[in-house]
Enzyme design. Structure first.
Site, PDB file in Angstrom:
ATOM      1  N   ASP A  61      -1.339  -7.936   2.963  1.00  0.00           N
ATOM      2  CA  ASP A  61      -0.338  -8.240   3.071  1.00  0.00           C
ATOM      3  C   ASP A  61       0.973  -9.372   3.956  1.00  0.00           C
ATOM      4  O   ASP A  61       0.167  -9.618   4.471  1.00  0.00           O
ATOM      5  CB  ASP A  61       0.293  -6.854   4.387  1.00  0.00           C
ATOM      6  CG  ASP A  61       2.089  -7.093   4.606  1.00  0.00           C
ATOM      7  OD1 ASP A  61       2.948  -7.123   3.604  1.00  0.00           O
ATOM      8  OD2 ASP A  61       1.922  -6.587   5.813  1.00  0.00           O
TER       9      ASP A  61
ATOM     10  N   GLU B  78       0.767  -7.748  -2.054  1.00  0.00           N
ATOM     11  CA  GLU B  78       2.084  -7.938  -2.143  1.00  0.00           C
ATOM     12  C   GLU B  78       3.024  -8.873  -2.287  1.00  0.00           C
ATOM     13  O   GLU B  78       3.204  -9.860  -2.244  1.00  0.00           O
ATOM     14  CB  GLU B  78       3.484  -7.244  -1.080  1.00  0.00           C
ATOM     15  CG  GLU B  78       4.676  -6.610  -0.804  1.00  0.00           C
ATOM     16  CD  GLU B  78       4.485  -6.075   0.613  1.00  0.00           C
ATOM     17  OE1 GLU B  78       6.389  -6.607   1.242  1.00  0.00           O
ATOM     18  OE2 GLU B  78       3.985  -5.426   1.426  1.00  0.00           O
TER      19      GLU B  78
ATOM     20  N   ASP C 182       0.780  -3.798  10.082  1.00  0.00           N
ATOM     21  CA  ASP C 182       0.265  -5.487   9.112  1.00  0.00           C
ATOM     22  C   ASP C 182      -0.789  -4.877   8.162  1.00  0.00           C
ATOM     23  O   ASP C 182      -0.515  -4.658   6.865  1.00  0.00           O
ATOM     24  CB  ASP C 182       0.481  -6.578   9.393  1.00  0.00           C
ATOM     25  CG  ASP C 182       1.270  -7.066  10.363  1.00  0.00           C
ATOM     26  OD1 ASP C 182       2.518  -6.909   9.295  1.00  0.00           O
ATOM     27  OD2 ASP C 182       1.388  -7.302  11.385  1.00  0.00           O
TER      28      ASP C 182
END
Length: 172
Positions: free
Chosen positions: A8, A67, A139
């Site tokens: 991420d 992502e 996160d």
């Protein structure tokens, strides 16, 4: 068994999550955050690259999932996010890891069941799916969700590929 690292990306905090997958079974290995410091973007990108490389060295994943960047109101933030993402991807590519990319909505759909899920819903489902005692920090939970999504999607694709192969003795 396939070991997957999920990323991420963020220019200040980059989350990572490591899972093992065997068929539909997933197992938590590790998660955490790479925190950068300093104002110079180039220095922070170097820290992300180095940090992801260290995680790869420690856990030896076989595949990487990241992502994708989404466009928000602040173009400067989106550019920095894209550069942080690039630093993480480069770390994986230099280690010859295959890299897959997923949109945030796709990740939320795979983990929670709806593309508009909240951060708290993602954290909750990550905790449930990985049988964790408590939800990981935001996160890290997002990075684990990326890894879980990749595992889920790659498993589904492999089953579809098997079903689409011609069967001996059947027309096709």
């Amino acid at each position: 068994m396939t070991r997957i690292i999920g990323i991420d990306p963020g220019s200040r905090v980059t989350g990572y999550g490591i899972i093992d997958q065997l068929g539909q079974q997933i197992r938590y290995i590790a998660s955490g955050c790479i925190r950068t410091r300093g104002e110079a973007l180039a220095e922070r990108l170097g820290m992300i690259f180095t940090g992801v490389n260290q995680v790869i060295d420690e856990y030896l994943p076989e595949e990487m999932a990241v992502e994708q960047v989404f466009m928000n109101k602040n173009a400067d933030s989106a550019l920095k996010l894209g550069q942080a993402r690039g630093a993480a991807i480069c770390a994986g590519v230099t280690r010859t890891l295959p890299v897959s990319e997923y949109a945030a909505r796709e990740i939320k759909q795979a983990v929670v069941g709806k593309g508009g899920a909240t951060k708290e819903q993602v954290q909750h489902m990550v905790r449930v799916l990985l049988s964790l005692d408590k939800p990981p920090p935001g996160d890290a939970a997002d990075a684990l969700a990326v890894a879980i999504s990749h595992g889920h999607i790659r498993e589904t694709r492999s089953r579809v590929d098997i079903m689409q192969r011609p069967q001996p003795g059947l027309p096709g």
